[in-house]
Write an enzyme that holds these catalytic residues in place. Structure first.
Site, PDB file in Angstrom:
ATOM      1  N   TYR A  79     -17.461  18.028 -13.913  1.00  0.00           N
ATOM      2  CA  TYR A  79     -17.615  16.339 -13.805  1.00  0.00           C
ATOM      3  C   TYR A  79     -18.559  16.230 -12.671  1.00  0.00           C
ATOM      4  O   TYR A  79     -18.437  16.624 -11.455  1.00  0.00           O
ATOM      5  CB  TYR A  79     -16.369  15.598 -13.758  1.00  0.00           C
ATOM      6  CG  TYR A  79     -16.505  14.057 -13.352  1.00  0.00           C
ATOM      7  CD1 TYR A  79     -17.143  13.424 -14.721  1.00  0.00           C
ATOM      8  CD2 TYR A  79     -16.331  13.474 -12.445  1.00  0.00           C
ATOM      9  CE1 TYR A  79     -17.350  12.084 -14.443  1.00  0.00           C
ATOM     10  CE2 TYR A  79     -16.572  11.956 -12.109  1.00  0.00           C
ATOM     11  CZ  TYR A  79     -17.150  11.378 -13.349  1.00  0.00           C
ATOM     12  OH  TYR A  79     -17.364  10.040 -13.216  1.00  0.00           O
ATOM     13  N   ARG A 112       0.946  -1.176  -0.014  1.00  0.00           N
ATOM     14  CA  ARG A 112      -0.023  -0.101  -0.085  1.00  0.00           C
ATOM     15  C   ARG A 112       0.994   1.209  -0.219  1.00  0.00           C
ATOM     16  O   ARG A 112       0.668   2.330  -0.625  1.00  0.00           O
ATOM     17  CB  ARG A 112      -0.827  -0.088   1.119  1.00  0.00           C
ATOM     18  CG  ARG A 112      -1.836   1.455   1.282  1.00  0.00           C
ATOM     19  CD  ARG A 112      -3.281   1.253   1.953  1.00  0.00           C
ATOM     20  NE  ARG A 112      -2.959   0.393   3.234  1.00  0.00           N
ATOM     21  CZ  ARG A 112      -2.537   0.604   4.417  1.00  0.00           C
ATOM     22  NH1 ARG A 112      -1.920   1.671   4.651  1.00  0.00           N
ATOM     23  NH2 ARG A 112      -2.419  -0.333   5.248  1.00  0.00           N
ATOM     24  N   ASP A 129      -8.170  20.101 -12.733  1.00  0.00           N
ATOM     25  CA  ASP A 129      -8.568  18.556 -13.395  1.00  0.00           C
ATOM     26  C   ASP A 129      -8.247  18.627 -14.688  1.00  0.00           C
ATOM     27  O   ASP A 129      -9.039  19.532 -15.584  1.00  0.00           O
ATOM     28  CB  ASP A 129      -9.920  18.346 -13.032  1.00  0.00           C
ATOM     29  CG  ASP A 129     -10.494  17.259 -13.620  1.00  0.00           C
ATOM     30  OD1 ASP A 129      -9.925  16.515 -14.498  1.00  0.00           O
ATOM     31  OD2 ASP A 129     -11.481  16.702 -13.080  1.00  0.00           O
ATOM     32  N   LYS A 139      -9.083   7.752 -18.420  1.00  0.00           N
ATOM     33  CA  LYS A 139      -9.507   8.581 -19.759  1.00  0.00           C
ATOM     34  C   LYS A 139      -8.381   8.388 -20.773  1.00  0.00           C
ATOM     35  O   LYS A 139      -7.823   7.447 -21.097  1.00  0.00           O
ATOM     36  CB  LYS A 139      -9.931   9.786 -19.617  1.00  0.00           C
ATOM     37  CG  LYS A 139     -10.989  10.027 -18.449  1.00  0.00           C
ATOM     38  CD  LYS A 139     -12.618   9.182 -18.418  1.00  0.00           C
ATOM     39  CE  LYS A 139     -13.156   9.088 -17.250  1.00  0.00           C
ATOM     40  NZ  LYS A 139     -13.532  10.356 -16.680  1.00  0.00           N
TER      41      LYS A 139
HETATM   42  C1  LIG Z   1     -13.982  10.635 -15.253  1.00  0.00           C
HETATM   43  C2  LIG Z   1     -13.662  11.859 -14.860  1.00  0.00           C
HETATM   44  C3  LIG Z   1     -13.274  11.906 -13.443  1.00  0.00           C
HETATM   45  C4  LIG Z   1     -13.512  10.897 -12.408  1.00  0.00           C
HETATM   46  O1  LIG Z   1     -12.192   9.945 -12.449  1.00  0.00           O
HETATM   47  P1  LIG Z   1     -12.564   8.183 -12.476  1.00  0.00           P
HETATM   48  O2  LIG Z   1     -11.466   7.601 -13.001  1.00  0.00           O
HETATM   49  O3  LIG Z   1     -13.871   7.864 -13.038  1.00  0.00           O
HETATM   50  O4  LIG Z   1     -12.736   8.254 -10.717  1.00  0.00           O
HETATM   51  C5  LIG Z   1     -12.992  13.228 -12.831  1.00  0.00           C
HETATM   52  N1  LIG Z   1     -13.020  14.443 -13.732  1.00  0.00           N
HETATM   53  C6  LIG Z   1     -13.306  14.334 -15.007  1.00  0.00           C
HETATM   54  C7  LIG Z   1     -13.207  15.506 -15.883  1.00  0.00           C
HETATM   55  C8  LIG Z   1     -13.607  12.875 -15.646  1.00  0.00           C
HETATM   56  O5  LIG Z   1     -13.861  13.026 -16.983  1.00  0.00           O
END
Ligand SMILES: *Cc1c(COP(=O)(O)O)cnc(C)c1O
Length: 379
Positions: free
Chosen positions: A98, A46, A170, A195
């Site tokens: 998001y 971990r 983000d 993504k």
């Molecule tokens: C998908 C997404 C998240 C969250 O990420 P996960 O891997 O699904 O937990 C956060 N911000 C944006 C812009 C996203 O597209």
């Protein structure tokens, strides 16, 4: 080093025990110690895992940061940032972001006494108007999901610096290929590596990148104390994804340009949300802080009745109806009922996210085939 070279070599050192070119998947929970307290720097997985460390190094390199940290999902990475705060602290966040981030902020952290103020960050004045001594963090998303709004990262960083609070961006939609928020003054970059970084729709993962050592130590402490670490197999997959990020992103951008313009010229389409149109609100800033416009496009139909929107959503073949984005294959999504259903309707509509909005994640297939698919569905 130039971007393409960085993507391929980031975090990659031959494995010291065999010379293996790819870092092995260290599928282990623990490590043998020679004597109590005498170990090779690895005690328990971990806290330490060589596959994860290689990936964290790669995250840092591709985002022009000093330190990277990997998490079991994008929201787990966001969760770690909010855990830097204490009850009474205030966060200024974008009003268009998001849905899962909004849900985490309002449904999980508000009850612990963290206060979230959501404003339209595309107008930096709105941040100036609500920032106070209690503000400890500004949370940005640019381009936003799903309306593709653009916020001037450098301008917001200038404000957070004066107020001594953190700026986290983000950067999921842009990916490090198109935008590097740390270079523009942000303190932390967050990604849903699920993504574009992973890129193949086969893994859930998140990451944070930062420059400040004390901040890294705090976030590492949260990572190991709260335990939302990714497994080594997932780390391996994301490392492999990063190696082709630049070539994938080039094609995402090329296809994005073609499809955005095609949609705009389609008589059945009312509005297209894409920051690459010269007359779009965020164009000048996007042009300045991004190296391209990516493969995310949202649009509204002239006939935005539920029946017509549902018909189009169910009529594509190459664009699969699914949540998520950033994979090699194209996806079509209905934010109001899918990715952004956790935002109350009233709130959504107020921020411009209509019930009829359709979001595309344009993949790296042949653009002509993608256009034909959309043409049949919309036509
Ligand atoms: C998908 C997404 C998240 C969250 O990420 P996960 O891997 O699904 O937990 C956060 N911000 C944006 C812009 C996203 O597209």
């Amino acid at each position: 080093m130039k971007l393409a070279t960085k993507m391929i070599h980031a975090g990659m050192e031959p494995d010291p025990s065999t010379g293996s070119v790819m870092i092995p998947i260290y599928q282990t929970s623990t490590y043998v110690q020679e004597a109590p307290g005498k170990n090779k720097g690895y005690e328990y997985a971990r806290s330490q895992n060589p596959t994860r460390f290689a990936l964290e190094e790669a995250f840092a390199i591709i985002e022009n940061g000093k330190y990277g940290l990997a998490f079991s999902s994008g929201v787990a990475a966001t969760d770690a940032v909010i855990k830097l705060l204490s009850p009474g602290d205030e966060v200024i966040a974008a009003n268009d972001m998001y849905g899962g981030t909004y849900r985490l902020f309002t449904k999980v952290f508000e009850k612990f006494g963290v206060v979230f103020k959501c404003v339209d960050t595309t107008n930096v004045e709105n941040i100036v108007n609500v920032i106070s001594a209690k503000t400890k963090l500004v949370w940005l998303e640019t381009p936003t999901n799903p309306l593709m709004n653009i916020t001037d990262i450098a301008a917001v960083a200038a404000i957070t610096k004066v107020h001594g609070c953190l700026l986290c961006v983000d950067n999921t939609f842009a990916s490090p290929y198109l935008q590097n928020p740390l270079d523009l003054g942000a303190d932390i970059v967050m990604h849903s590596a699920t993504k574009y970084l992973g890129g193949h729709s086969d893994v859930i993962q998140g990451c944070l990148v930062m420059n400040d050592t004390a901040l890294r130590d705090q976030l590492y402490f949260i990572q190991k104390s709260c335990g939302a670490v990714p497994g080594p197999q997932d780390c391996f997959l994301v490392l492999r994804g990063i190696k082709t990020l630049h070539v994938r992103m080039q094609r995402h951008c090329e296809n994005g340009i073609k499809i955005a313009h095609w949609l705009r010229n389609n008589p059945k389409v009312a509005k297209v949300y894409w920051p690459g149109f010269e007359d779009s609100k965020g164009y000048a800033i996007a042009k300045q802080q991004m190296r391209g416009f990516g493969g995310m496009i949202s649009f509204e139909l002239k006939d935005d009745s539920i029946a017509e929107v549902n018909r189009v959503l169910s009529s594509t073949h190459l664009f699969s109806l699914a949540e998520s984005l950033g994979g090699v294959e194209s996806l079509i999504n209905h934010p109001a009922t899918m990715t952004h259903a956790s935002i109350p309707r009233e709130e959504r509509i107020k921020n411009g996210l209509s019930d009829g909005l359709i979001r595309l994640s344009v993949g790296i297939e042949d653009a002509d085939d993608l256009i034909e698919d959309l043409n049949k569905a919309i036509g």
